[in-house]
Design an enzyme around this catalytic site. Structure first.
Site, mmCIF file in Angstrom:
data_model
loop_
_atom_site.group_PDB
_atom_site.id
_atom_site.type_symbol
_atom_site.label_atom_id
_atom_site.label_comp_id
_atom_site.label_asym_id
_atom_site.label_seq_id
_atom_site.Cartn_x
_atom_site.Cartn_y
_atom_site.Cartn_z
ATOM 1 N N VAL A 45 0.841 -1.201 0.000
ATOM 2 C CA VAL A 45 0.000 0.000 0.000
ATOM 3 C C VAL A 45 0.879 1.256 0.000
ATOM 4 C CG1 VAL A 45 -1.821 1.243 1.225
ATOM 5 C CG2 VAL A 45 -1.861 -1.241 1.181
ATOM 6 N N ASP A 84 11.353 3.072 6.359
ATOM 7 C CA ASP A 84 10.922 1.674 6.291
ATOM 8 C C ASP A 84 12.081 0.798 6.733
ATOM 9 O OD1 ASP A 84 9.867 -0.872 5.382
ATOM 10 O OD2 ASP A 84 8.501 0.292 4.127
ATOM 11 N N PHE A 105 1.893 4.264 7.319
ATOM 12 C CA PHE A 105 1.467 2.913 6.940
ATOM 13 C C PHE A 105 2.219 1.831 7.704
ATOM 14 C CE2 PHE A 105 0.949 5.338 2.902
ATOM 15 C CZ PHE A 105 -0.376 5.083 2.636
ATOM 16 N N ALA A 106 3.427 2.159 8.197
ATOM 17 C CA ALA A 106 4.310 1.104 8.706
ATOM 18 C C ALA A 106 3.669 0.356 9.862
ATOM 19 C CB ALA A 106 5.630 1.723 9.160
ATOM 20 N N SER A 145 -7.661 0.217 10.704
ATOM 21 C CA SER A 145 -8.227 -1.028 10.159
ATOM 22 C C SER A 145 -9.640 -1.287 10.661
ATOM 23 C CB SER A 145 -7.338 -2.189 10.592
ATOM 24 O OG SER A 145 -7.970 -3.409 10.294
ATOM 25 N N TYR A 200 -4.017 -7.722 16.426
ATOM 26 C CA TYR A 200 -3.780 -6.743 15.357
ATOM 27 C C TYR A 200 -4.782 -5.591 15.480
ATOM 28 C CZ TYR A 200 -4.241 -4.672 10.724
ATOM 29 O OH TYR A 200 -4.354 -3.787 9.693
ATOM 30 N N LYS A 211 -4.312 -1.435 16.431
ATOM 31 C CA LYS A 211 -4.783 -0.322 15.588
ATOM 32 C C LYS A 211 -5.726 0.578 16.396
ATOM 33 C CE LYS A 211 -2.722 -1.130 11.640
ATOM 34 N NZ LYS A 211 -1.836 -0.180 10.969
ATOM 35 N N ASN A 269 -10.893 -4.557 3.196
ATOM 36 C CA ASN A 269 -9.882 -5.422 2.553
ATOM 37 C C ASN A 269 -9.308 -4.768 1.302
ATOM 38 O OD1 ASN A 269 -11.519 -7.149 4.349
ATOM 39 N ND2 ASN A 269 -10.033 -8.665 3.665
ATOM 40 N N GLY A 280 -9.314 -15.648 14.981
ATOM 41 C CA GLY A 280 -9.398 -14.189 14.976
ATOM 42 C C GLY A 280 -10.276 -13.592 13.888
HETATM 43 N N1 UDP Z 1 -9.155 -16.449 3.461
HETATM 44 C C1 UDP Z 1 -9.269 -17.766 3.008
HETATM 45 N N2 UDP Z 1 -8.152 -18.360 2.460
HETATM 46 C C2 UDP Z 1 -6.956 -17.704 2.323
HETATM 47 C C3 UDP Z 1 -6.864 -16.372 2.776
HETATM 48 C C4 UDP Z 1 -7.989 -15.775 3.349
HETATM 49 O O1 UDP Z 1 -10.321 -18.386 3.113
HETATM 50 O O2 UDP Z 1 -5.986 -18.292 1.822
HETATM 51 C C5 UDP Z 1 -10.344 -15.798 4.019
HETATM 52 C C6 UDP Z 1 -10.132 -15.258 5.431
HETATM 53 O O3 UDP Z 1 -10.458 -16.217 6.406
HETATM 54 C C7 UDP Z 1 -11.078 -14.051 5.438
HETATM 55 C C8 UDP Z 1 -11.077 -13.565 3.986
HETATM 56 O O4 UDP Z 1 -10.599 -14.671 3.209
HETATM 57 O O5 UDP Z 1 -12.369 -14.467 5.742
HETATM 58 C C9 UDP Z 1 -10.151 -12.390 3.760
HETATM 59 O O6 UDP Z 1 -8.904 -12.689 4.373
HETATM 60 P P1 UDP Z 1 -7.602 -11.829 4.121
HETATM 61 O O7 UDP Z 1 -6.482 -12.523 4.826
HETATM 62 O O8 UDP Z 1 -7.454 -11.579 2.651
HETATM 63 O O9 UDP Z 1 -7.904 -10.438 4.773
HETATM 64 P P2 UDP Z 1 -8.365 -10.043 6.291
HETATM 65 O O10 UDP Z 1 -9.869 -10.069 6.248
HETATM 66 O O11 UDP Z 1 -7.765 -10.997 7.242
HETATM 67 O O12 UDP Z 1 -7.839 -8.665 6.440
#
Ligand code: UDP
Length: 317
Positions: free
Chosen positions: A12, A31, A71-72, A115, A139, A143, A168, A281
């Site tokens: 990003v 960075d 962003f870091a 986030s 996480y 944030k 996302n 989580g």
């Molecule tokens: N997800 C999945 N398989 C993967 C990666 C993610 O099923 O290989 C699911 C994850 O459980 C969530 C959604 O896809 O419900 C988006 O996950 P991602 O890690 O992209 O973003 P997050 O929502 O954690 O920020």
């Protein structure tokens, strides 16, 4: 105006650097390159390879800057569950040092990469900025702690700030230097994993028993180019002593299976998948109410899930 972009070598951050440069801003980057790639740093920026946890590095990077886009930080939900101490140290302690060094340097403008994970499992969707914040993972907790620190800082020391709560982020920007692709190792994000899925190593669907129509998690995807546009609009709208929070998504939700379907259409063959247990989580449904960003910033997301999938695919080549 010179802007310090912390995390400016990441996915990003490097996209932000490129767009800011194209709009005439001068850029400094801080960075540690733990997640990013130094090869993404353009020639005409000031680059400090250093840590947010080192006050001298932060002070050095802030020289000549009038604003910071921060962003870091560590950003993986699953890793944060395993290593909460790392997340609190890098994200919260690092941001504390940044705020202190900004104050010392007399820099009063901040846009922070927050986030949707700050909200946790929402009681109502779409999620408004006024929703309760009960993070379900470390996480999100870090944030939220930073957002709270920024609010206190704006009251106590007159900081002008905006926290942008990303849902996302997906897609990629084709810059003059080529595609600024999402290059995480290991990659945990859904869209890149779906597009790289093979018969031998199929993408895992984390949980098929969620309380959603098809049993998979629902997320709100926003294109990285639209996301950066919101940062620039937020920067231009800052007012002294004020901390605004904005949700950034598209306002629509897509299940994991719907994302796989969109990717199948883009790639032209059936993408192999395998059902897997829920990931620790994860909340079931996250969809943004983006009306505040639309009305107060005049921000409109322009690129849909098809564009996000197509640009991610193109960025791999
Ligand atoms: N997800 C999945 N398989 C993967 C990666 C993610 O099923 O290989 C699911 C994850 O459980 C969530 C959604 O896809 O419900 C988006 O996950 P991602 O890690 O992209 O973003 P997050 O929502 O954690 O920020």
């Amino acid at each position: 105006m010179r802007i310090l972009v912390t995390g400016g070598t990441g996915y990003v951050g490097s996209t932000a650097v490129d767009i800011l440069l194209s709009q005439g801003y001068e850029i400094s980057i801080l960075d540690d390159c733990s997640m990013g790639h130094a090869d993404s740093v353009p020639a005409d920026v000031t680059y400090v390879e250093g840590s947010l946890l080192n006050s001298n590095d932060v002070a050095e990077a802030l020289k000549g800057c009038e604003a910071v886009i921060h962003f870091a930080g560590k950003s993986l939900v699953g890793e944060s569950v395993e290593k909460p101490d790392l997340y609190h140290s890098v994200n919260v302690d690092g941001s504390r040092i940044l705020l202190d060094q900004m104050y010392i340097a007399g820099i009063t403008k901040l846009v922070f990469s927050s986030s949707a994970a700050t909200y946790g499992e929402p009681k109502e969707v779409p999620i408004k900025e006024s929703a309760e914040t009960v993070p379900t993972n470390p996480y999100g907790a870090t944030k939220l702690a930073i957002d709270q620190m920024i609010t206190e800082e704006s009251k106590a020391r007159g900081l002008s700030a905006a926290s942008l709560r990303y849902f996302n982020v997906a897609g990629a920007l084709k810059s003059s230097r080529g595609w600024l692709a999402e290059r995480h190792n290991p990659e945990t994000h859904l869209i890149p994993n779906v597009l790289r899925s093979t018969k031998e190593n199929p993408v895992k669907i984390f949980g098929t028993d969620w309380p959603t129509a098809d049993g998979t998690c629902i997320r709100d995807y926003v294109h990285v180019v639209d996301l950066i546009d919101a940062h620039i609009k937020a920067l231009q709208s800052l007012t002294p002593g004020n901390h605004e929070i904005y949700n950034l998504g598209s306002g629509d939700g897509y299940s994991v299976r719907q994302v796989v379907a969109a990717a199948t259409k883009a790639i032209g063959y059936e993408i192999p998948t395998v059902d897997a247990p829920r990931r620790a989580g994860d909340p079931a449904v996250l969809i943004a109410d983006i009306s505040k960003a639309q009305h107060k910033l005049g921000w409109v997301p322009t690129l849909d899930i098809e564009a996000m999938v197509a640009d991610t695919l193109a960025s791999f080549n």
